[in-house]
Write an enzyme that holds these catalytic residues in place. Sequence first.
Site, mmCIF file in Angstrom:
data_model
loop_
_atom_site.group_PDB
_atom_site.id
_atom_site.type_symbol
_atom_site.label_atom_id
_atom_site.label_comp_id
_atom_site.label_asym_id
_atom_site.label_seq_id
_atom_site.Cartn_x
_atom_site.Cartn_y
_atom_site.Cartn_z
ATOM 1 N N GLU A 177 -25.133 -37.340 -38.695
ATOM 2 C CA GLU A 177 -26.591 -37.460 -38.845
ATOM 3 C C GLU A 177 -26.901 -37.525 -40.335
ATOM 4 O OE1 GLU A 177 -29.219 -37.733 -36.603
ATOM 5 O OE2 GLU A 177 -30.290 -37.987 -38.489
ATOM 6 N N ASP A 225 -33.468 -44.114 -23.255
ATOM 7 C CA ASP A 225 -34.627 -44.360 -22.392
ATOM 8 C C ASP A 225 -35.239 -45.722 -22.727
ATOM 9 O OD1 ASP A 225 -35.452 -43.329 -24.996
ATOM 10 O OD2 ASP A 225 -37.466 -43.623 -24.215
ATOM 11 N N GLU A 264 -20.341 -38.432 -32.257
ATOM 12 C CA GLU A 264 -21.664 -38.908 -31.854
ATOM 13 C C GLU A 264 -22.353 -39.466 -33.090
ATOM 14 O OE1 GLU A 264 -25.695 -37.379 -29.491
ATOM 15 O OE2 GLU A 264 -24.592 -35.969 -30.750
ATOM 16 N N THR A 284 -29.721 -34.570 -24.064
ATOM 17 C CA THR A 284 -30.210 -34.490 -25.435
ATOM 18 C C THR A 284 -31.664 -34.015 -25.377
ATOM 19 O OG1 THR A 284 -31.258 -36.658 -25.694
ATOM 20 C CG2 THR A 284 -28.847 -36.581 -25.865
ATOM 21 N N GLU A 285 -32.205 -33.718 -26.551
ATOM 22 C CA GLU A 285 -33.610 -33.297 -26.610
ATOM 23 C C GLU A 285 -34.523 -34.410 -26.093
ATOM 24 O OE1 GLU A 285 -31.415 -33.022 -29.061
ATOM 25 O OE2 GLU A 285 -31.438 -30.956 -29.809
ATOM 26 N N TYR A 286 -34.260 -35.644 -26.518
ATOM 27 C CA TYR A 286 -35.050 -36.778 -26.057
ATOM 28 C C TYR A 286 -34.952 -36.942 -24.547
ATOM 29 C CZ TYR A 286 -36.187 -38.902 -30.554
ATOM 30 O OH TYR A 286 -36.715 -39.178 -31.782
ATOM 31 N N GLU A 287 -33.746 -36.787 -24.051
ATOM 32 C CA GLU A 287 -33.504 -36.986 -22.621
ATOM 33 C C GLU A 287 -34.337 -36.009 -21.790
ATOM 34 O OE1 GLU A 287 -29.364 -37.047 -21.897
ATOM 35 O OE2 GLU A 287 -29.531 -37.252 -19.720
ATOM 36 N N ASP A 297 -32.107 -45.251 -32.391
ATOM 37 C CA ASP A 297 -33.316 -45.971 -32.800
ATOM 38 C C ASP A 297 -33.271 -47.390 -32.223
ATOM 39 O OD1 ASP A 297 -35.337 -47.327 -34.237
ATOM 40 O OD2 ASP A 297 -35.130 -45.921 -35.903
#
Lengths: 213, 213
Positions: B69, B155, B44, B192-195, B119
């Site tokens: 990361e 998103d 990832e 994911t956290e964002y999701e 990003d």
Amino acid sequence: MRLRHKPWAEEFINSHPEIVIPNPEALKGNWDKEFKNDHPLHIEVGTGKGQFITGMAKQNPHINYIGIELYDSVIVSALENAIAAGSPPNLRLLKVNGADLAKYFEKNDVDRVYLNFSDPWPKIRHAKRRLTHEGFLELYESILVDNAEIHFKTDNRGLFEYSLISMSAYGMLIKDVSLDLHVNMPEDNIMTEYEEKFSAKGQPIYRVEAKFV
Amino acid sequence: MRLRHKPWAEEFINSHPEIVIPNPEALKGNWDKEFKNDHPLHIEVGTGKGQFITGMAKQNPHINYIGIELYDSVIVSALENAIAAGSPPNLRLLKVNGADLAKYFEKNDVDRVYLNFSDPWPKIRHAKRRLTHEGFLELYESILVDNAEIHFKTDNRGLFEYSLISMSAYGMLIKDVSLDLHVNMPEDNIMTEYEEKFSAKGQPIYRVEAKFV
């Protein structure tokens, strides 16, 4: 689209052969003669009430347009629209089945195909009826010039997802995509009747330009 | 992602070389030795706080995972996540720049690339930094097995539109698309956290599986 029975439709259609072409088989390979020029020919498969194709014809006088619609009760509205717009000389309508395009057009007759708010046929067993099914892509390719594009708009998420996959699997190039067309509305966007209705409700309109390569 | 300064992060990271690999250059072409098996390797790029990669590692013990990361202050959360999940033996983290993947992997080292909520770099002059830019697709292809897939979720509508076009232009096949992933949530979807955050707000999550051909 809900079909209303319009007993007067057939007579009205028959009385306007200058717009709804009565003998399209005879023009296969000879569309230049019908339009009396050699401008590019763009067709819309499933033209509905004709707001899009009439608007395009008015906006782009140097492109010829043919709207294709099977149902009397629907194409009659497209005919009324065309007459109300002053019967643009670069606009014709065909009352035929989209699956029979090869009867009326041969390779290189057509320069672009528009599909707008096509029937989603959501059941898997009806997938072959979707206008972006492989069988239809083959059909379009067989009447289009090389490297032609299909421009497709819909509010139906499932049909749009299916269409991206189908076009990609066919080897087409995804040239442009919009997942919410009206956020950055292109200045030259001509809305269909469905598009006005659905976008007024805040639903996203999906659009893709895909190219045969 | 907002970066918070975490002065203790570097020491914590350095104290867990069994998860955050200290010398990834040395493993190029030899990742089997690190994992002590020849299972497929999925990476990832931009792993953030690590909820996705840790969840995938737990869900699929016969696949090896590496989360990549760059930032100390972010990867430290992924490390905490991994430890809290019992330090899955098939999970590693790399604190490196995604643009430098070729330093750590060679052709055929990697079987799949995941990109999640990358990003968007919305300014056109920053397009080269988008993780689905042609330059990155080349980079992924140079370390992946043939016919490998990229699985991408976001998103961000603009980034997703760009990515479909970029992948298609690169010659990739669009295998699967979802324009609102959570409507028909796949059973094995790891969020994911964002999701979690964006879907809780009712925003659509876009997802594509694209294949190098």
